[in-house]
Design a protein around this motif. Structure first.
Motif, short mmCIF file in Angstrom:
data_model
loop_
_atom_site.label_atom_id
_atom_site.label_comp_id
_atom_site.label_asym_id
_atom_site.label_seq_id
_atom_site.Cartn_x
_atom_site.Cartn_y
_atom_site.Cartn_z
N LYS A 39 0.83 -1.20 0.00
CA LYS A 39 0.00 0.00 0.00
C LYS A 39 0.86 1.26 0.00
CE LYS A 39 -1.85 1.61 3.84
NZ LYS A 39 -1.07 2.82 3.87
N ARG A 40 0.21 2.38 -0.25
CA ARG A 40 0.87 3.68 -0.15
C ARG A 40 1.17 3.99 1.31
NH1 ARG A 40 -3.47 7.10 -3.82
NH2 ARG A 40 -3.26 5.78 -5.64
N ALA A 41 2.31 4.59 1.57
CA ALA A 41 2.60 5.05 2.92
C ALA A 41 1.76 6.28 3.22
CB ALA A 41 4.09 5.36 3.06
N VAL A 42 1.53 6.54 4.48
CA VAL A 42 0.72 7.68 4.89
C VAL A 42 1.53 8.97 4.86
CG1 VAL A 42 -0.60 8.69 6.81
CG2 VAL A 42 -0.80 6.25 6.29
N PHE A 43 2.76 8.94 5.36
CA PHE A 43 3.52 10.17 5.56
C PHE A 43 4.63 10.43 4.54
CE2 PHE A 43 2.07 8.90 9.85
CZ PHE A 43 1.26 9.98 10.12
N GLN A 44 5.02 9.43 3.79
CA GLN A 44 6.16 9.56 2.88
C GLN A 44 5.82 9.04 1.49
OE1 GLN A 44 9.04 10.98 3.60
NE2 GLN A 44 8.84 11.16 5.80
N PRO A 45 6.58 9.45 0.47
CA PRO A 45 6.34 8.94 -0.89
C PRO A 45 7.01 7.58 -1.08
CG PRO A 45 8.11 10.54 -0.94
CD PRO A 45 7.61 10.50 0.48
N CYS A 46 6.53 6.60 -0.33
CA CYS A 46 7.07 5.25 -0.44
C CYS A 46 5.90 4.28 -0.28
CB CYS A 46 8.16 4.98 0.60
SG CYS A 46 7.58 4.89 2.31
N LEU A 47 6.21 3.01 -0.39
CA LEU A 47 5.20 1.96 -0.24
C LEU A 47 5.48 1.17 1.03
CD1 LEU A 47 5.22 0.72 -3.94
CD2 LEU A 47 3.72 2.43 -2.88
N GLU A 48 4.46 0.50 1.54
CA GLU A 48 4.61 -0.33 2.71
C GLU A 48 4.17 -1.74 2.36
OE1 GLU A 48 3.68 3.14 6.02
OE2 GLU A 48 2.06 1.80 5.41
N LEU A 49 4.99 -2.70 2.74
CA LEU A 49 4.69 -4.11 2.50
C LEU A 49 4.41 -4.77 3.85
CD1 LEU A 49 4.71 -6.26 0.14
CD2 LEU A 49 6.96 -6.91 1.04
N TYR A 50 3.20 -5.27 4.00
CA TYR A 50 2.75 -5.93 5.22
C TYR A 50 2.64 -7.43 4.98
CZ TYR A 50 0.93 -1.44 7.05
OH TYR A 50 0.78 -0.16 7.51
N SER A 51 3.03 -8.22 5.96
CA SER A 51 2.69 -9.64 5.91
C SER A 51 1.18 -9.72 6.11
CB SER A 51 3.41 -10.41 7.02
OG SER A 51 2.87 -10.05 8.30
N MET A 52 0.57 -10.81 5.72
CA MET A 52 -0.88 -10.96 5.91
C MET A 52 -1.25 -10.87 7.39
SD MET A 52 -2.73 -11.01 3.35
CE MET A 52 -2.79 -11.32 1.62
N GLU A 53 -0.41 -11.41 8.25
CA GLU A 53 -0.68 -11.34 9.69
C GLU A 53 -0.67 -9.89 10.18
OE1 GLU A 53 1.04 -12.92 13.99
OE2 GLU A 53 2.22 -13.28 12.18
N GLU A 54 0.34 -9.14 9.77
CA GLU A 54 0.42 -7.73 10.19
C GLU A 54 -0.74 -6.92 9.62
OE1 GLU A 54 2.33 -6.42 12.45
OE2 GLU A 54 3.58 -8.19 12.72
N TRP A 55 -1.11 -7.21 8.37
CA TRP A 55 -2.24 -6.50 7.75
C TRP A 55 -3.53 -6.81 8.52
CZ3 TRP A 55 -2.90 -2.41 5.07
CH2 TRP A 55 -4.14 -2.15 4.47
N SER A 56 -3.72 -8.05 8.90
CA SER A 56 -4.92 -8.42 9.65
C SER A 56 -4.97 -7.68 10.98
CB SER A 56 -4.96 -9.93 9.90
OG SER A 56 -5.12 -10.60 8.67
N LEU A 57 -3.84 -7.56 11.66
CA LEU A 57 -3.79 -6.82 12.92
C LEU A 57 -4.14 -5.34 12.71
CD1 LEU A 57 -0.54 -8.36 14.48
CD2 LEU A 57 -2.91 -8.75 15.22
N MET A 58 -3.64 -4.77 11.61
CA MET A 58 -3.95 -3.38 11.29
C MET A 58 -5.43 -3.23 10.99
SD MET A 58 -2.92 -0.28 10.98
CE MET A 58 -1.15 -0.44 11.00
#
Length: 155
Positions: A39-58
């Motif tokens: 996904k797009r990062a919130v504060f910076q012009p970069c991307l964020e890669l989440y594991s499925m577990e981390e995404w589920s927690l978010m």
């Protein structure tokens, strides 16, 4: 929960595939078959890669927001804009979707930077600029964030 370590430089090919370093893939090995969310990062012009577990927690946190409050609804829409599921291919590469690649300004040189439990994916020039910009006031920031004696009392 996974805690990732390191910053790695790599290249994106003409199709937008990024080859992860073997050191980073080794850290991801226990979860590599589960897939990832990018996904797009919130504060910076970069991307964020989440594991499925981390995404589920978010998503557990995000799902607690009252969707009948406009600012919550606006946040959810923006936070999840462009979210995609990605997987490693047989060669150990991840295809960065074109719209996300354009958002982050990714050209050829890429930096993969561990940010505790996620990986930030940067165009190298943007990463270097962000690091340089943050260096100017890092001492003040470190004191403000980590010098808080109340944190010691919480542990």
């Amino acid at each position: 929960m996974i805690n990732l370590i390191g910053t790695y430089e790599c290249k994106a090919d003409a199709k937008g595939r990024v080859m992860f370093s073997s050191a980073l893939k080794k850290q991801l090995q226990p979860i590599i078959n589960e897939g990832f969310v990018i996904k797009r990062a919130v504060f910076q012009p970069c991307l964020e890669l989440y594991s499925m577990e981390e995404w589920s927690l978010m998503m557990v946190k995000v799902n607690k927001l009252n969707k009948f409050v406009k600012k919550n609804n606006d946040f959810i829409r923006r936070f999840t804009a462009g979210v995609k599921i990605v997987e490693f291919d047989a060669a150990g590469r991840v295809l960065i979707p074109k719209d996300l690649s354009e958002f982050a300004g990714i050209k050829k040189q890429v930096v993969l930077s561990s940010a505790l439990n996620i990986i930030e994916i940067w165009d190298k020039e943007n990463y270097e600029k962000a690091i340089d910009d943050a260096a100017l006031d890092f001492a003040d920031l470190a004191e403000e964030v980590m010098g808080n004696t109340e944190l010691d009392e919480l542990s």
